[in-house]
Design a protein around this motif. Structure first.
Motif, PDB file in Angstrom:
ATOM      1  N   LEU A 164      30.594  35.314  37.469  1.00 23.12           N
ATOM      2  CA  LEU A 164      30.719  36.180  37.198  1.00 23.12           C
ATOM      3  C   LEU A 164      30.335  36.590  38.445  1.00 23.12           C
ATOM      4  O   LEU A 164      30.203  37.699  38.961  1.00 23.12           O
ATOM      5  CB  LEU A 164      29.424  36.404  35.931  1.00 23.12           C
ATOM      6  CG  LEU A 164      29.149  38.325  36.728  1.00 23.12           C
ATOM      7  CD1 LEU A 164      29.463  39.199  36.580  1.00 23.12           C
ATOM      8  CD2 LEU A 164      27.046  37.539  34.882  1.00 23.12           C
ATOM      9  N   SER A 165      29.571  35.884  39.528  1.00 25.72           N
ATOM     10  CA  SER A 165      28.956  36.032  40.635  1.00 25.72           C
ATOM     11  C   SER A 165      30.688  36.325  42.155  1.00 25.72           C
ATOM     12  O   SER A 165      30.195  37.501  42.283  1.00 25.72           O
ATOM     13  CB  SER A 165      28.044  34.916  40.951  1.00 25.72           C
ATOM     14  OG  SER A 165      26.723  34.897  40.038  1.00 25.72           O
ATOM     15  N   GLU A 166      31.400  35.566  41.654  1.00 20.49           N
ATOM     16  CA  GLU A 166      32.593  35.860  42.377  1.00 20.49           C
ATOM     17  C   GLU A 166      32.890  37.158  42.284  1.00 20.49           C
ATOM     18  O   GLU A 166      34.136  37.645  43.252  1.00 20.49           O
ATOM     19  CB  GLU A 166      33.680  34.888  42.146  1.00 20.49           C
ATOM     20  CG  GLU A 166      33.351  33.320  43.026  1.00 20.49           C
ATOM     21  CD  GLU A 166      32.914  33.505  44.049  1.00 20.49           C
ATOM     22  OE1 GLU A 166      33.487  33.649  45.153  1.00 20.49           O
ATOM     23  OE2 GLU A 166      31.818  32.337  44.437  1.00 20.49           O
ATOM     24  N   ALA A 167      33.165  37.275  40.730  1.00 19.42           N
ATOM     25  CA  ALA A 167      33.992  38.665  40.319  1.00 19.42           C
ATOM     26  C   ALA A 167      32.934  40.661  40.965  1.00 19.42           C
ATOM     27  O   ALA A 167      33.899  40.917  41.314  1.00 19.42           O
ATOM     28  CB  ALA A 167      33.787  39.081  38.968  1.00 19.42           C
ATOM     29  N   LEU A 168      31.970  40.033  40.737  1.00 17.74           N
ATOM     30  CA  LEU A 168      30.744  41.231  41.420  1.00 17.74           C
ATOM     31  C   LEU A 168      31.130  41.017  42.182  1.00 17.74           C
ATOM     32  O   LEU A 168      30.812  42.457  43.539  1.00 17.74           O
ATOM     33  CB  LEU A 168      29.872  40.133  41.286  1.00 17.74           C
ATOM     34  CG  LEU A 168      29.105  41.061  39.359  1.00 17.74           C
ATOM     35  CD1 LEU A 168      27.906  41.089  39.032  1.00 17.74           C
ATOM     36  CD2 LEU A 168      29.456  42.368  39.137  1.00 17.74           C
ATOM     37  N   LEU A 169      31.464  39.949  43.096  1.00 16.67           N
ATOM     38  CA  LEU A 169      31.236  40.114  45.262  1.00 16.67           C
ATOM     39  C   LEU A 169      32.777  39.886  44.934  1.00 16.67           C
ATOM     40  O   LEU A 169      32.664  39.957  47.234  1.00 16.67           O
ATOM     41  CB  LEU A 169      30.691  38.955  45.789  1.00 16.67           C
ATOM     42  CG  LEU A 169      29.231  38.423  45.318  1.00 16.67           C
ATOM     43  CD1 LEU A 169      27.951  37.544  45.227  1.00 16.67           C
ATOM     44  CD2 LEU A 169      28.064  40.420  45.554  1.00 16.67           C
ATOM     45  N   ALA A 170      33.290  40.444  45.434  1.00 17.27           N
ATOM     46  CA  ALA A 170      34.883  40.351  45.299  1.00 17.27           C
ATOM     47  C   ALA A 170      35.817  41.566  44.901  1.00 17.27           C
ATOM     48  O   ALA A 170      36.039  43.112  45.560  1.00 17.27           O
ATOM     49  CB  ALA A 170      35.716  39.347  45.243  1.00 17.27           C
ATOM     50  N   ASP A 171      36.045  41.821  43.440  1.00 18.75           N
ATOM     51  CA  ASP A 171      36.362  43.100  42.815  1.00 18.75           C
ATOM     52  C   ASP A 171      35.992  43.479  42.117  1.00 18.75           C
ATOM     53  O   ASP A 171      36.538  44.457  41.381  1.00 18.75           O
ATOM     54  CB  ASP A 171      37.937  42.371  41.837  1.00 18.75           C
ATOM     55  CG  ASP A 171      38.062  41.350  42.912  1.00 18.75           C
ATOM     56  OD1 ASP A 171      39.381  41.544  44.211  1.00 18.75           O
ATOM     57  OD2 ASP A 171      39.010  40.059  42.334  1.00 18.75           O
TER      58      ASP A 171
END
Length: 519
Positions: free
Chosen positions: A173-180
């Motif tokens: 979730l953190s990676e998705a929020l900070l990427a796409d």
């Protein structure tokens, strides 16, 4: 920290720090508590350190020697499975007590495979708890080399699968929020500097993801940065606000030109085509969509305080600022509220003017209601008939009503003295009468002295920096012009304001026409 990360940090401890607590090496015989023997002399501190490291790990850990006998069993393994170190250490394999007989063979085969392989092996299998329940765990196993380099045992770090999945889900979730993510996400550290910004947020701040980290918010925001920093400080000190917050900001953009369509003339005066139907030349561009106003954005913001889970008392790591641009929706809400208010003012003015016996008093009442929330001053200038022998194309205006020149107030009628106003050529009021349309004017001078000169040159009250002139017409004749003025505390007039002024001018013109016919 994930179980894989924790197990990696624990891997070198048995082999690099000391060989005394490592399965299959001299001095590895465990005590009843599961900790290696603590010999006297310089070896004892290393053994105590190793025992403390194993018991302090967040991941469960057990170790086996080359024969499959349990040599280590830390506190986290005891918490998950219920078996104490005294009960686990010294047992041969896991079958019959920590794993079902049907599962034990598969578990032992995987551990044996890890003992003969290089690197880590990740597996999932079911273990038995002391009370008879089953728990699915995810393990990371790696061999422990002996002094001679041959496998001396294997260690196994494990955690409950659902906890691991929750951790992986949080990381994803953190990676998705900070990427796409379509929402704008900015992580701000405790010093109020940008730590990470996702792609959407970097675009909103007119920067790139690589250039944003480490820079203060003042590098990206011109106006509104104090409000944003105050909100972030509140979250760090008090916690998350109960509802989203709307913040108005102006984004810095040095590449944006501050000019609109048109051309700039002398003395900082801008000319443009105002009306859609007729070409009317006015002084100053519409500032509603240019300059700083065009970069002013409304960001509906939510905040999350970030704290480290590895400390007994949560230490703030920063704030996650999640926002979405609501400028268009907010503008529509404000425009709807403005239209409702102005429509109500027109209705109230019409009812009040109907009770006036004097038509000029009725015209003054129309202006009094129109000034509320619209302008600071209002003037009525009537067209003066040319004297015999004077050229008919020369426009002369005489003052008929005006608000006080000091503080804003009502617009009472005045007795015309018959002396024309000394308006210079090209005055906005004269242009409005000549072209039968609305004319807007604004000064581009920022200093107070130049603005005062600008108003004085146009015979307007001191402090006026924005003007809007609307022609008064009734029964096919031009009767005069009504002028609305704003001070520097208000924005410049826009096209919507011009339409409203023309609506007010139509009502004022009807009253003025009645007064002229009575004379």
């Amino acid at each position: 920290m994930s179980a894989s990360q924790r197990s990696e940090s624990a891997q070198p401890a048995p082999s690099a720090q000391s060989s005394r607590g490592v399965p299959g090496q001299p001095g590895a015989a465990p005590s009843a508590s599961g900790r290696p023997d603590r010999p006297d002399g310089p070896e004892r501190p290393d053994s105590e350190l190793l025992a403390a490291l194993l018991d302090g790990m967040d991941a469960a850990l057990c170790a086996f020697d080359a024969d499959g006998t349990v040599t280590h069993w830390n506190h986290e393994a005891e918490r998950i499975l219920g078996w104490t170190a005294a009960e686990a250490v010294g047992r041969k394999g896991l079958g019959g007590w920590a794993a079902r007989p049907g599962d034990a063979r598969d578990v032992e085969e995987r551990l044996t495979e890890a003992m003969g392989a290089t690197g880590r092996r990740v597996h999932e299998f079911a273990l038995l708890t002391k009370d008879g329940g089953r728990v699915l765990v995810r393990t990371q196993s790696s061999r422990v080399p002996g002094v001679d380099g041959r496998p001396a045992g294997v260690y196994c770090a494990f955690s409950e699968v659902h906890a691991q999945v929750d951790l992986e889900r949080s990381i994803a979730l953190s990676e998705a929020l900070l990427a796409d993510a379509s929402w704008n996400v900015v992580l701000v550290d405790a010093d109020l500097r940008v730590a990470v910004a996702n792609t959407s947020a970097a675009g909103a701040l007119h920067t790139t993801r690589r250039a944003a980290p480490g820079r203060p918010l003042g590098d990206f925001l011109d106006q509104g940065v104090e409000e944003v920093e105050a909100a972030l400080q509140h979250v760090l000190a008090e916690g998350v606000p109960p509802a989203p917050t709307e913040l108005w900001v102006t984004v810095r953009d040095a590449d944006r030109a501050d000019a609109a369509d048109g051309f700039e003339g002398a003395e900082g005066v801008r000319y443009e085509l105002l009306d859609d139907d007729e070409a009317v030349r006015g002084e100053s561009a519409d500032r509603g969509e240019t300059g700083a106003a065009a970069r002013r954005r409304c960001w509906r913001s939510g905040f999350l305080r970030l704290a480290s889970p590895l400390t007994e008392e949560p230490a703030p790591l920063g704030v996650a600022w999640i926002f979405q641009d609501a400028t268009e929706a907010k503008g529509q809400e404000q425009e709807s509220a403005r239209m409702r208010f102005r429509g109500n003012q027109l209705h109230r003015a019409a009812r009040a003017a109907a009770e006036c016996e004097d038509p000029m008093e009725a015209a003054s009442i129309h202006l009094d209601f129109a000034l509320a929330g619209f302008a600071d001053h209002a003037l009525i200038d009537l067209v003066l008939d040319p004297p015999p022998g004077a050229p008919a194309d020369r426009i002369r205006l005489v003052r008929a009503a005006a608000t006080p020149t000091g503080t804003p107030g009502p617009c009472p009628p005045v007795v015309p003295g018959g002396i024309p106003l000394a308006y210079p050529e090209g005055h906005p009021a004269l242009q409005a009468v000549e072209r039968c349309g609305s004319v807007r004017a604004s000064t581009r001078r920022s200093d107070e002295h130049a603005a005062a000169q600008w108003a004085a040159a146009r015979k307007w009250p001191e402090g006026a920096v924005h003007g809007l002139c609307a022609v008064l017409r009734s029964r096919g004749r031009t009767l005069g012009v009504v002028t609305f003025l704003r001070t520097s505390s208000r924005r410049a007039f826009d096209r919507t304001d011009a339409a409203y002024a023309e609506d007010v001018a139509a009502r004022v013109a009807a009253s003025v026409d009645l007064a002229v016919r009575r004379c």
